[in-house]
Design an enzyme around this catalytic site. Structure first.
Site, PDB file in Angstrom:
ATOM      1  N   GLU A 173      90.944  39.911 -10.846  1.00  0.00           N
ATOM      2  CA  GLU A 173      91.872  40.887 -10.256  1.00  0.00           C
ATOM      3  C   GLU A 173      91.320  41.535  -8.995  1.00  0.00           C
ATOM      4  OE1 GLU A 173      91.033  40.714 -13.478  1.00  0.00           O
ATOM      5  OE2 GLU A 173      92.802  40.982 -14.745  1.00  0.00           O
TER       6      GLU A 173
ATOM      7  N   GLU B  23      92.474  38.389 -20.897  1.00  0.00           N
ATOM      8  CA  GLU B  23      92.714  39.603 -21.700  1.00  0.00           C
ATOM      9  C   GLU B  23      93.548  39.288 -22.937  1.00  0.00           C
ATOM     10  OE1 GLU B  23      94.119  41.510 -18.094  1.00  0.00           O
ATOM     11  OE2 GLU B  23      92.657  43.109 -18.377  1.00  0.00           O
TER      12      GLU B  23
ATOM     13  N   ALA C 191      98.432  37.716 -15.323  1.00  0.00           N
ATOM     14  CA  ALA C 191      99.759  38.311 -15.192  1.00  0.00           C
ATOM     15  C   ALA C 191     100.426  37.652 -13.989  1.00  0.00           C
ATOM     16  CB  ALA C 191      99.623  39.812 -14.980  1.00  0.00           C
TER      17      ALA C 191
ATOM     18  N   GLY D   6      94.944  38.573 -16.899  1.00  0.00           N
ATOM     19  CA  GLY D   6      95.696  38.827 -18.128  1.00  0.00           C
ATOM     20  C   GLY D   6      95.584  37.698 -19.136  1.00  0.00           C
TER      21      GLY D   6
HETATM   22  N1  CAA Z   1     100.884  34.517 -11.086  1.00  0.00           N
HETATM   23  C1  CAA Z   1     101.903  33.818 -10.550  1.00  0.00           C
HETATM   24  N2  CAA Z   1     101.818  32.519 -10.221  1.00  0.00           N
HETATM   25  C2  CAA Z   1     100.646  31.900 -10.435  1.00  0.00           C
HETATM   26  C3  CAA Z   1      99.538  32.556 -10.985  1.00  0.00           C
HETATM   27  C4  CAA Z   1      99.687  33.931 -11.337  1.00  0.00           C
HETATM   28  N3  CAA Z   1      98.698  34.651 -11.924  1.00  0.00           N
HETATM   29  N4  CAA Z   1      98.510  31.688 -11.062  1.00  0.00           N
HETATM   30  C5  CAA Z   1      98.952  30.512 -10.590  1.00  0.00           C
HETATM   31  N5  CAA Z   1     100.249  30.643 -10.198  1.00  0.00           N
HETATM   32  C6  CAA Z   1     101.128  29.615  -9.628  1.00  0.00           C
HETATM   33  C7  CAA Z   1     100.749  29.346  -8.163  1.00  0.00           C
HETATM   34  O1  CAA Z   1     101.338  30.309  -7.314  1.00  0.00           O
HETATM   35  C8  CAA Z   1     101.305  27.952  -7.990  1.00  0.00           C
HETATM   36  O2  CAA Z   1     102.717  28.052  -7.827  1.00  0.00           O
HETATM   37  P1  CAA Z   1     103.439  27.229  -6.623  1.00  0.00           P
HETATM   38  O3  CAA Z   1     103.211  25.780  -6.996  1.00  0.00           O
HETATM   39  O4  CAA Z   1     104.861  27.652  -6.741  1.00  0.00           O
HETATM   40  O5  CAA Z   1     102.758  27.619  -5.373  1.00  0.00           O
HETATM   41  C9  CAA Z   1     101.079  27.292  -9.342  1.00  0.00           C
HETATM   42  O6  CAA Z   1     100.905  28.372 -10.285  1.00  0.00           O
HETATM   43  C10 CAA Z   1      99.823  26.427  -9.391  1.00  0.00           C
HETATM   44  O7  CAA Z   1      98.735  27.230  -8.950  1.00  0.00           O
HETATM   45  P2  CAA Z   1      97.700  26.762  -7.808  1.00  0.00           P
HETATM   46  O8  CAA Z   1      98.384  25.845  -6.841  1.00  0.00           O
HETATM   47  O9  CAA Z   1      97.063  27.984  -7.253  1.00  0.00           O
HETATM   48  O10 CAA Z   1      96.698  25.896  -8.693  1.00  0.00           O
HETATM   49  P3  CAA Z   1      95.163  25.613  -8.413  1.00  0.00           P
HETATM   50  O11 CAA Z   1      94.754  24.601  -9.431  1.00  0.00           O
HETATM   51  O12 CAA Z   1      94.942  25.296  -6.970  1.00  0.00           O
HETATM   52  O13 CAA Z   1      94.386  27.000  -8.684  1.00  0.00           O
HETATM   53  C11 CAA Z   1      93.892  29.014  -9.977  1.00  0.00           C
HETATM   54  C12 CAA Z   1      94.329  27.509 -10.001  1.00  0.00           C
HETATM   55  C13 CAA Z   1      92.445  29.118  -9.495  1.00  0.00           C
HETATM   56  C14 CAA Z   1      93.992  29.510 -11.402  1.00  0.00           C
HETATM   57  C15 CAA Z   1      94.831  29.790  -9.022  1.00  0.00           C
HETATM   58  O14 CAA Z   1      96.172  29.505  -9.338  1.00  0.00           O
HETATM   59  C16 CAA Z   1      94.653  31.279  -9.108  1.00  0.00           C
HETATM   60  O15 CAA Z   1      93.697  31.816  -8.561  1.00  0.00           O
HETATM   61  N6  CAA Z   1      95.596  31.991  -9.785  1.00  0.00           N
HETATM   62  C17 CAA Z   1      95.583  33.426  -9.846  1.00  0.00           C
HETATM   63  C18 CAA Z   1      94.534  33.949 -10.828  1.00  0.00           C
HETATM   64  C19 CAA Z   1      94.546  35.460 -10.857  1.00  0.00           C
HETATM   65  O16 CAA Z   1      94.287  36.115  -9.860  1.00  0.00           O
HETATM   66  N7  CAA Z   1      94.819  36.059 -12.043  1.00  0.00           N
HETATM   67  C20 CAA Z   1      94.851  37.479 -12.213  1.00  0.00           C
HETATM   68  C21 CAA Z   1      96.251  38.003 -12.087  1.00  0.00           C
HETATM   69  S1  CAA Z   1      96.340  39.781 -12.101  1.00  0.00           S
HETATM   70  C22 CAA Z   1      96.303  40.237 -13.724  1.00  0.00           C
HETATM   71  O17 CAA Z   1      96.202  39.409 -14.601  1.00  0.00           O
HETATM   72  C23 CAA Z   1      96.420  41.711 -13.986  1.00  0.00           C
HETATM   73  C24 CAA Z   1      96.135  42.146 -15.392  1.00  0.00           C
HETATM   74  O18 CAA Z   1      94.993  42.341 -15.753  1.00  0.00           O
HETATM   75  C25 CAA Z   1      97.195  42.406 -16.336  1.00  0.00           C
END
Ligand code: CAA
Length: 259
Positions: A133, A113, A66, A110
């Site tokens: 998460e 999911e 998400a 998400g």
């Molecule tokens: N939401 C918003 N933006 C996101 C995102 C997310 N879930 N995941 C990645 N991005 C964005 C980053 O902020 C970044 O944007 P900027 O260039 O503007 O800074 C861009 O995508 C590229 O991401 P990274 O630079 O972080 O890329 P990476 O290759 O270094 O890392 C990753 C990849 C490990 C997937 C890392 O992006 C990450 O950890 N993302 C978050 C994963 C996460 O926590 N997901 C769970 C979300 S909560 C949820 O989903 C709730 C639910 O159950 C409904």
């Protein structure tokens, strides 16, 4: 054709492919994207010529979860009033027709999911699945604790959700989360072959099979078997059953019309 800003939709024969398309955010699932995806599922369900949907992402990410930037400031009141997640995410899981997830790269939170809401997952060998998460001070909110536990069992689901550890495609296949793993370069083609095979089948039988398999995780064994038996009997009332069996006996391919 509806104009979408966050997804690409392509129809070929009986198959519609939806590609999640927010490359700058690793396909993070914001509400606009989920509204568009729900709308595409509505269109798919309403079009009798379509029999299978593929949901896919990019080579780097199916979806990294998400959209954290959109969610970060939400209050309880907003989340509750907006019916956050349920309002538009559950549409995929309520689809009556088959939906395949073709997953390459990250399928996190998400994203994992959403893939699990599909009927089965074909994974590229670079796929990574996880429920991270916990690292954000929350837990899964789109069915992760429930669907992951049913797919991989309590031990692995609990470990993944409590630690946020990602699993690779091979581990996901061993654990039963994905139907099969294919080389990244062949993901699109393999998903298409599966989808076309599904799309050539009889729609009533497809609906029946999907409903019955899904019932397995919601009922007792004897109720599930009774449910299956009723639908099995009901299919004898369809022209597709007559055509399918006649074709076998006449040593030809069945022709299941798409109205
Ligand atoms: N939401 C918003 N933006 C996101 C995102 C997310 N879930 N995941 C990645 N991005 C964005 C980053 O902020 C970044 O944007 P900027 O260039 O503007 O800074 C861009 O995508 C590229 O991401 P990274 O630079 O972080 O890329 P990476 O290759 O270094 O890392 C990753 C990849 C490990 C997937 C890392 O992006 C990450 O950890 N993302 C978050 C994963 C996460 O926590 N997901 C769970 C979300 S909560 C949820 O989903 C709730 C639910 O159950 C409904």
């Amino acid at each position: 054709m509806t104009e979408y800003r966050n997804i690409l939709v392509k129809t070929e024969g009986g198959v519609v492919t939806v590609t999640l398309n927010r490359p700058n955010a690793l396909n993070a699932l914001n509400s606009e994207l989920m509204d568009e995806l729900s709308d595409a599922v509505d269109g798919y369900e309403a079009d009798t010529s379509l029999r299978c949907m593929i949901i896919t992402g990019s080579e780097k990410a199916f979806a990294a979860g998400a959209d954290i930037k959109e969610m970060a400031g939400k209050s309880f009141s907003e989340a509750y009033r907006e019916d956050f997640v349920t309002r538009n995410w559950e549409r995929v899981s309520r689809a009556r027709k088959p939906v395949i997830a073709a997953v390459a790269g990250f399928a996190l939170g998400g994203g994992c999911e959403l893939a699990m809401m599909c009927d089965f997952i074909i994974a590229a060998d670079n796929a990574k699945f996880g429920q991270p998460e916990i690292n954000l001070g929350i837990g899964p909110g789109a069915g992760g604790t429930q669907r992951l536990t049913r797919a991989v069992g309590k031990a692995k689901a609990m470990e993944m959700c409590l630690t946020g550890r990602m699993i690779d495609a091979a581990e996901a296949e061993r654990a039963g989360l994905v139907a099969r793993v294919v080389p990244l370069a062949q993901l699109g083609q393999e998903a298409k072959v599966s989808a076309e095979r599904i799309a050539s089948q009889a729609l009533p039988a497809l609906l029946m099979v999907k409903e019955c398999v899904n019932a397995a995780s919601e009922t007792t064994l004897s109720q599930g078997i009774r449910f299956e038996r009723r639908l099995f009997h009901a299919l004898f009332a369809t022209v597709e059953q007559k055509e399918g069996m006649a074709a076998f006996i006449e040593k030809r391919k069945p022709v299941f019309d798409r109205e």
